[in-house]
Design an enzyme around this catalytic site. Sequence first.
Site, PDB file in Angstrom:
ATOM      1  N   SER A  94       0.850  -1.180   0.000  1.00 46.86           N
ATOM      2  CA  SER A  94       0.000   0.000   0.000  1.00 46.86           C
ATOM      3  C   SER A  94       0.888   1.233   0.000  1.00 46.86           C
ATOM      4  CB  SER A  94      -0.910   0.008   1.232  1.00 46.86           C
ATOM      5  OG  SER A  94      -1.746   1.157   1.244  1.00 46.86           O
ATOM      6  N   HIS A 112      -2.527   7.311  -4.575  1.00 44.95           N
ATOM      7  CA  HIS A 112      -2.676   6.134  -3.712  1.00 44.95           C
ATOM      8  C   HIS A 112      -2.703   4.891  -4.595  1.00 44.95           C
ATOM      9  CE1 HIS A 112      -5.681   3.083  -2.268  1.00 44.95           C
ATOM     10  NE2 HIS A 112      -4.839   3.049  -1.264  1.00 44.95           N
ATOM     11  N   ASN A 161      -2.823   0.419  -3.982  1.00 43.68           N
ATOM     12  CA  ASN A 161      -2.835  -0.690  -3.044  1.00 43.68           C
ATOM     13  C   ASN A 161      -3.157  -1.953  -3.810  1.00 43.68           C
ATOM     14  OD1 ASN A 161      -4.828  -2.561  -1.368  1.00 43.68           O
ATOM     15  ND2 ASN A 161      -3.388  -1.652   0.069  1.00 43.68           N
ATOM     16  N   HIS A 204      -5.963   7.537 -16.300  1.00 43.32           N
ATOM     17  CA  HIS A 204      -7.029   6.586 -16.603  1.00 43.32           C
ATOM     18  C   HIS A 204      -6.689   5.700 -17.793  1.00 43.32           C
ATOM     19  CE1 HIS A 204     -10.470   7.331 -13.879  1.00 43.32           C
ATOM     20  NE2 HIS A 204      -9.854   8.484 -13.684  1.00 43.32           N
ATOM     21  N   HIS A 252     -20.586  12.153   3.363  1.00 47.67           N
ATOM     22  CA  HIS A 252     -20.980  13.300   4.173  1.00 47.67           C
ATOM     23  C   HIS A 252     -20.682  14.628   3.471  1.00 47.67           C
ATOM     24  CE1 HIS A 252     -16.746  12.578   5.059  1.00 47.67           C
ATOM     25  NE2 HIS A 252     -16.641  13.812   5.506  1.00 47.67           N
ATOM     26  N   GLY A 287      -2.310  -4.358  13.193  1.00 44.00           N
ATOM     27  CA  GLY A 287      -1.163  -3.915  12.414  1.00 44.00           C
ATOM     28  C   GLY A 287      -0.445  -2.756  13.095  1.00 44.00           C
ATOM     29  N   ARG A 288       0.688  -2.368  12.516  1.00 43.31           N
ATOM     30  CA  ARG A 288       1.490  -1.306  13.122  1.00 43.31           C
ATOM     31  C   ARG A 288       0.838   0.047  12.817  1.00 43.31           C
ATOM     32  NH1 ARG A 288       6.258   1.701  11.602  1.00 43.31           N
ATOM     33  NH2 ARG A 288       7.556   2.136  13.418  1.00 43.31           N
TER      34      ARG A 288
END
Length: 298
Positions: A90, A104, A106, A143, A173, A257-258
């Site tokens: 990630s 980003h 992952n 894209h 929201h 996890g850390r």
Amino acid sequence: MDVNDIKTYLLDLQKSIVKRCEELDGQRFRFDSWQRPQGGGGVSALIEEGNLFERGGVNFSHVMGQGLPPSATQHRPELAGRRFEALGVSLVLHPRNPYIPTVHMNIRCFIAFDDVKEPVWWFGGGMDLTPYYGFKEDAVHFHQTCRQALLPFGEQWYPQFKQWCDEYFFLKHRQEPRGVGGIFFDDFNELGWDQSRRLWASVGDHFLSAYVPIVERRKDHLYGERERDFQAYRRGRYVEFNLVYDRGTLFGLQSGGRTESILMSMPPIVRWRYDWQPEAGSVEATLLTDFINGRDWV
């Protein structure tokens, strides 16, 4: 179904991405290995206060245990209590220059084992782009590269994964997308292990070609306090999504996890304002009207 093959691929991917990012930035990443008391661990690669990247991380993890956390069984309650292994890389990169988008990526693999039944496995992942100042050619390039990663496996996957990304990276929201999107998929096993793995790895393999040309186009753009201020304001949306909705963040925290590695996705400087809107007709206002709107780019 070879877990060692998955692990080797992910570690090699982490190294190749870090190496290219170090070439772009001119500074080295810090590598930090960690262990999880319940089983497994990972290797975090982090850069802070770099020449190009204000903060960024490229993290590998391989965790295992008995009993999947709620974030992993929300849609598969029959898997609760199974022994599992989860592997992934990630990354989040927050450039200093507001004209370079945050990115980003992952990719992850889950395997849930049972003493009697066959293992249940799936692949997931994707990549998405979050600009602060929009450029059509950047969004189109990103894209198009995502589409190229998926095209060898069928024409249907890019539009499906693009729509999934638009729906997933959406701040309910705020009633707005997080960025210009990209691709996202989860619980994927439709093509069988071998072909599903190839599709999954193709996404990881296309990350650098999707993002690096954008960095190279924008890294020398001049900017001032106005641009930095708007960047910090828009980064607030990134924090809101990751802490409220992101399944990867929730899984990492719930599975022990850390914490430092999980929250490396947070930008270093963020600002919130009460009911603030950019001036009508300004270049900042066009980010929402022309880019952050879920449009089709290819």
